[in-house]
Design an enzyme around this catalytic site. Structure first.
Site, mmCIF file in Angstrom:
data_model
loop_
_atom_site.group_PDB
_atom_site.id
_atom_site.type_symbol
_atom_site.label_atom_id
_atom_site.label_comp_id
_atom_site.label_asym_id
_atom_site.label_seq_id
_atom_site.Cartn_x
_atom_site.Cartn_y
_atom_site.Cartn_z
ATOM 1 N N ARG A 86 5.579 19.982 5.438
ATOM 2 C CA ARG A 86 6.585 18.940 5.684
ATOM 3 C C ARG A 86 7.945 19.459 6.153
ATOM 4 O O ARG A 86 8.534 18.874 7.060
ATOM 5 C CB ARG A 86 6.729 18.039 4.444
ATOM 6 C CG ARG A 86 5.414 17.338 4.078
ATOM 7 C CD ARG A 86 5.562 16.353 2.930
ATOM 8 N NE ARG A 86 6.233 15.150 3.365
ATOM 9 C CZ ARG A 86 7.477 14.836 3.053
ATOM 10 N NH1 ARG A 86 8.199 15.608 2.278
ATOM 11 N NH2 ARG A 86 8.006 13.729 3.516
ATOM 12 N N CYS A 129 3.266 33.989 10.294
ATOM 13 C CA CYS A 129 3.857 34.826 11.339
ATOM 14 C C CYS A 129 4.487 34.021 12.468
ATOM 15 O O CYS A 129 4.164 34.215 13.644
ATOM 16 C CB CYS A 129 2.814 35.784 11.867
ATOM 17 S SG CYS A 129 2.291 36.872 10.555
ATOM 18 N N GLU A 130 5.295 33.072 12.123
ATOM 19 C CA GLU A 130 6.175 32.390 13.065
ATOM 20 C C GLU A 130 7.224 31.705 12.200
ATOM 21 O O GLU A 130 7.159 31.806 10.974
ATOM 22 C CB GLU A 130 5.416 31.396 13.947
ATOM 23 C CG GLU A 130 4.584 30.400 13.200
ATOM 24 C CD GLU A 130 3.588 29.703 14.126
ATOM 25 O OE1 GLU A 130 3.998 28.760 14.779
ATOM 26 O OE2 GLU A 130 2.419 30.118 14.168
ATOM 27 N N GLU A 185 0.827 -1.211 0.000
ATOM 28 C CA GLU A 185 0.000 0.000 0.000
ATOM 29 C C GLU A 185 0.860 1.259 0.000
ATOM 30 O O GLU A 185 0.912 1.980 0.978
ATOM 31 C CB GLU A 185 -0.958 -0.027 1.190
ATOM 32 C CG GLU A 185 -0.280 -0.420 2.484
ATOM 33 C CD GLU A 185 -1.252 -0.749 3.594
ATOM 34 O OE1 GLU A 185 -2.263 -1.405 3.341
ATOM 35 O OE2 GLU A 185 -0.961 -0.339 4.720
ATOM 36 N N PRO A 186 1.496 1.529 -1.132
ATOM 37 C CA PRO A 186 2.371 2.696 -1.222
ATOM 38 C C PRO A 186 1.596 4.004 -1.436
ATOM 39 O O PRO A 186 0.618 4.035 -2.195
ATOM 40 C CB PRO A 186 3.214 2.392 -2.461
ATOM 41 C CG PRO A 186 2.328 1.546 -3.315
ATOM 42 C CD PRO A 186 1.467 0.748 -2.379
ATOM 43 N N GLY A 187 2.020 5.040 -0.764
ATOM 44 C CA GLY A 187 1.468 6.376 -1.004
ATOM 45 C C GLY A 187 2.536 7.238 -1.657
ATOM 46 O O GLY A 187 2.484 7.565 -2.840
ATOM 47 N N TYR A 246 8.278 17.792 9.644
ATOM 48 C CA TYR A 246 9.120 16.593 9.642
ATOM 49 C C TYR A 246 10.591 16.895 9.364
ATOM 50 O O TYR A 246 11.372 15.968 9.186
ATOM 51 C CB TYR A 246 8.681 15.633 8.528
ATOM 52 C CG TYR A 246 7.269 15.137 8.581
ATOM 53 C CD1 TYR A 246 6.832 14.364 9.652
ATOM 54 C CD2 TYR A 246 6.378 15.398 7.545
ATOM 55 C CE1 TYR A 246 5.538 13.877 9.676
ATOM 56 C CE2 TYR A 246 5.084 14.918 7.564
ATOM 57 C CZ TYR A 246 4.668 14.155 8.636
ATOM 58 O OH TYR A 246 3.403 13.665 8.648
ATOM 59 N N TYR A 268 1.538 14.181 0.585
ATOM 60 C CA TYR A 268 1.446 14.909 1.862
ATOM 61 C C TYR A 268 1.752 16.407 1.700
ATOM 62 O O TYR A 268 2.301 17.025 2.592
ATOM 63 C CB TYR A 268 2.370 14.268 2.914
ATOM 64 C CG TYR A 268 2.180 12.771 3.005
ATOM 65 C CD1 TYR A 268 1.017 12.246 3.548
ATOM 66 C CD2 TYR A 268 3.128 11.885 2.498
ATOM 67 C CE1 TYR A 268 0.811 10.877 3.599
ATOM 68 C CE2 TYR A 268 2.930 10.516 2.538
ATOM 69 C CZ TYR A 268 1.776 10.015 3.088
ATOM 70 O OH TYR A 268 1.567 8.672 3.126
HETATM 71 C C1 LIG Z 1 0.566 6.146 5.604
HETATM 72 C C2 LIG Z 1 0.296 4.765 5.358
HETATM 73 C C3 LIG Z 1 0.724 4.162 4.162
HETATM 74 C C4 LIG Z 1 1.497 4.890 3.101
HETATM 75 O O1 LIG Z 1 2.802 5.227 3.491
HETATM 76 P P1 LIG Z 1 3.820 5.876 2.460
HETATM 77 O O2 LIG Z 1 5.068 6.098 3.223
HETATM 78 O O3 LIG Z 1 3.215 7.163 1.964
HETATM 79 O O4 LIG Z 1 3.986 4.946 1.318
HETATM 80 C C5 LIG Z 1 0.389 2.836 3.972
HETATM 81 N N1 LIG Z 1 -0.316 2.142 4.890
HETATM 82 C C6 LIG Z 1 -0.756 2.691 6.047
HETATM 83 C C7 LIG Z 1 -1.550 1.881 7.000
HETATM 84 C C8 LIG Z 1 -0.457 4.011 6.329
HETATM 85 O O5 LIG Z 1 -0.874 4.549 7.474
#
Ligand SMILES: *Cc1c(COP(=O)(O)O)cnc(C)c1O
Length: 427
Positions: free
Chosen positions: A321, A351-352, A282-284, A325, A379
Site C-alpha cells: 500500500r 531491489c527497487e 459492504e465495508p471492507g 497507493y 489490503y
Molecule cells: C472494494 C469494494 C468494497 C470495499 O471497500 P472498502 O473501502 O474496503 O470498504 C465494497 N464494495 C465493492 C464493490 C468493492 O469493490
C-alpha cells in the site's frame, strides 16, 4: 495482572496498548507473538473486528439492515468465520471469493457477488451456487434476460458523483469502468420490461476513503430516484468507502452521524416506495483495517549523508500500500517504546525503491528491533506476493487472550509449487 487487564479493557483495542513499557495487542505481548510465530507476521485482533461490526450495526435505525463484509480486504477463512458468526453477509468480487465464503459457512443467499470485467462463464458459476448477483454491464443484463430471467439480480449504478478534490473517491465518476450509468436507466428499463428481468436490488459503490457523508447523502437521493423505477426491489446497497484513521489526528467517517442521517432518509424513502426494504452496506476497510498489525524485524540501520534508513525483513511484496497507493501506515518501535525519538526512513529489502515511510519520528531503532505497522488488516496480506522469490508472511489471530496461527509462513516448496521444470538442450 488485574491492573493490566483493566487498562486493556479501558483502552479496548484502539491501538497497540502500551503498558509498563511493553506493547500489547488484545492483551498479548507483541514481542511474544514474534518470538512464537517469527517475523514478519500479520496479526488480527478479533475483538476490534467485532467492535467495528457492532459499531456499524448499531449506528443504523432501520427495520432491516444487512452488512455484507467486503472480503477482498482480508479473506482468511478464520476471519470469514468470525463475520459469519456475527451475522454479517459477504460481498465477493470474484468466484474464488464466493467459494471461500461458502467454505467459511456463509449461506448462498447471504453472499452478494459483484463482478467487474468477468466472463459469462464465471457468472454462470455464480448462478449455479445460488448467490446474489450484482450486474454492472448492459450486455450481461441482456444475457440474463435471455437465459436466466427467473434469477433475481441487482444492478450496480454509476451515479457519476465526483466530490471535492479527492481522487480516491472517484470510481463513480463519468469515465469509470464500474456500474451502469444513471443515464442508461431508460435503456435498462426497456430491457427489464421486454425481457421480464427480475431486478430485486440496486447498488452503488463510489470508492474508498470517503470523508464527507454528504457524498453518500447525495448518492442516496440519486439511488432513491432510480429505485422508484423498479417496483420489485428487496434491497438497496450503498456499497462502502468508509474511511478509517491512519494517524491519531486523522479524520474517519462519523458512522454514528451517518447512520442516523441515513436511517431517517431511508425510512422516509421506504414509506414513499410503499414497501420495507433492506438497507445494505459492504465495508471492507472499516471492518478490518485497524484490527490488523504487521510486525517486522530490523535487519540493519544505515546512515547515508542525508538519511538514516531502517531496513526491515520485508518489502512491498508483503505490504504494497505505501508504494502502490502512497498510503500512510503508522510505524512504531515495539522493542524500544521509551527510546529517544529520531527521524528514520523505513525501507524494505526489495531491489527497487521500496519505502514504507519517509522521515518518520520513531523511538531509537537498533538492529534486531521489532517494528509494528498499524492499519495492516485491510489490503495487507491480501495484496502480498512472492516478488523477489520471498515467502509470504504468517497470519495470526488474537481472541480472548489467545494467539492462534491462521496461516503458516511459506517455505521454499511454496515457491516451487506449480512450476514445471523443462530443461531444454541449447544447441
Ligand atoms: C472494494 C469494494 C468494497 C470495499 O471497500 P472498502 O473501502 O474496503 O470498504 C465494497 N464494495 C465493492 C464493490 C468493492 O469493490
Amino acid at each position: 495482572m488485574l491492573y493490566l487487564y483493566l487498562i486493556i479493557l479501558l483502552n479496548k483495542n484502539i491501538r497497540m496498548d502500551l503498558i509498563n513499557n511493553r506493547y500489547y495487542i488484545g492483551s498479548i505481548d507483541a514481542l511474544d507473538i514474534v518470538n512464537e510465530f517469527g517475523s514478519p507476521v500479520y496479526i488480527y485482533n478479533v475483538e476490534k473486528i467485532i467492535s467495528q461490526y457492532n459499531k456499524m450495526k448499531n449506528a443504523f435505525n432501520v427495520p432491516k439492515l444487512k452488512i455484507n463484509y467486503a472480503g477482498k480486504a482480508l479473506t482468511n477463512l478464520s476471519i470469514l468465520k468470525v463475520f459469519n458468526k456475527l451475522g454479517s453477509g459477504f460481498d465477493a468480487v470474484s468466484i474464488q471469493e464466493v467459494k471461500l465464503a461458502l467454505d467459511a459457512g456463509f449461506r448462498p443467499e447471504d453472499i452478494l457477488y459483484t463482478p467487474n470485467s468477468v466472463s459469462i462463464k464465471e457468472i454462470e458459476k455464480a448462478i449455479s451456487y445460488g448467490v446474489k448477483i450484482n450486474i454492472d454491464n448492459i450486455e450481461i443484463l441482456e444475457y440474463f434476460g435471455t437465459f436466466h430471467n427467473s434469477v433475481p439480480i441487482c444492478i450496480r449504478i454509476n451515479p457519476h458523483i465526483l466530490a471535492g478534490g479527492n481522487s480516491n473517491i472517484s470510481v463513480g465518476h463519468i469515465d469509470s469502468k464500474f456500474g451502469i450509468s444513471i443515464h442508461q436507466i431508460p435503456l435498462v428499463k426497456r430491457l427489464v420490461e421486454t425481457l421480464k428481468i427480475n431486478i430485486n436490488g440496486i447498488h452503488m459503490h463510489t470508492g474508498s476513503d470517503i470523508l464527507d457523508i454528504d457524498v453518500f447523502m447525495q448518492a442516496a437521493d440519486i439511488l432513491f430516484n432510480i429505485a422508484m423505477e423498479f417496483p420489485n426491489l428487496n434491497y438497496i446497497d450503498f456499497g462502502s468507502g468508509f474511511k478509517v484513521k491512519y494517524k491519531p489526528d486523522d479524520y474517519e467517517t462519523d458512522i454514528e452521524l451517518f447512520g442516523s442521517e441515513m436511517s431517517a432518509k431511508f425510512n422516509e424513502f421506504t414509506k414513499i416506495y410503499g414497501k420495507e426494504l433492506i438497507l445494505m452496506f459492504e465495508p471492507g476497510k472499516f471492518m478490518v483495517s485497524e484490527a490488523g498489525f504487521f510486525l517486522v524485524k530490523v535487519n540493519a540501520i544505515k546512515q547515508t549523508t542525508s538519511t538514516v534508513f531502517a531496513s526491515i525483513d520485508s518489502g512491498f511484496n508483503h505490504l504494497i500500500r505505501p508504494m502502490f497507493y502512497n498510503s500512510y501506515h503508522n510505524i512504531i518501535n515495539v522493542s524500544n517504546p521509551t527510546g529517544r525519538p529520531k527521524i528514520y526512513t523505513v525501507v524494505g529489502y526489495i531491489c527497487e525503491t521500496d519505502t514504507f515511510g519517509w522521515n518518520r519520528k520513531i523511538n531509537e531503532i537498533h538492529t534486531g528491533d521489532i517494528l509494528g505497522f498499524y492499519n495492516a488488516g485491510a489490503y495487507g496480506f491480501m495484496m502480498s506476493s512472492n516478488y523477489n522469490s520471498r515467502y509470504k508472511p504468517a497470519e495470526v489471530m488474537i481472541y480472548n487472550g489467545e494467539a492462534k496461527l491462521i496461516r503458516k509462513r511459506e517455505v521454499y516448496d511454496d515457491i516451487l509449487r506449480n512450476q514445471i521444470i523443462v530443461d531444454i538442450d541449447i544447441a
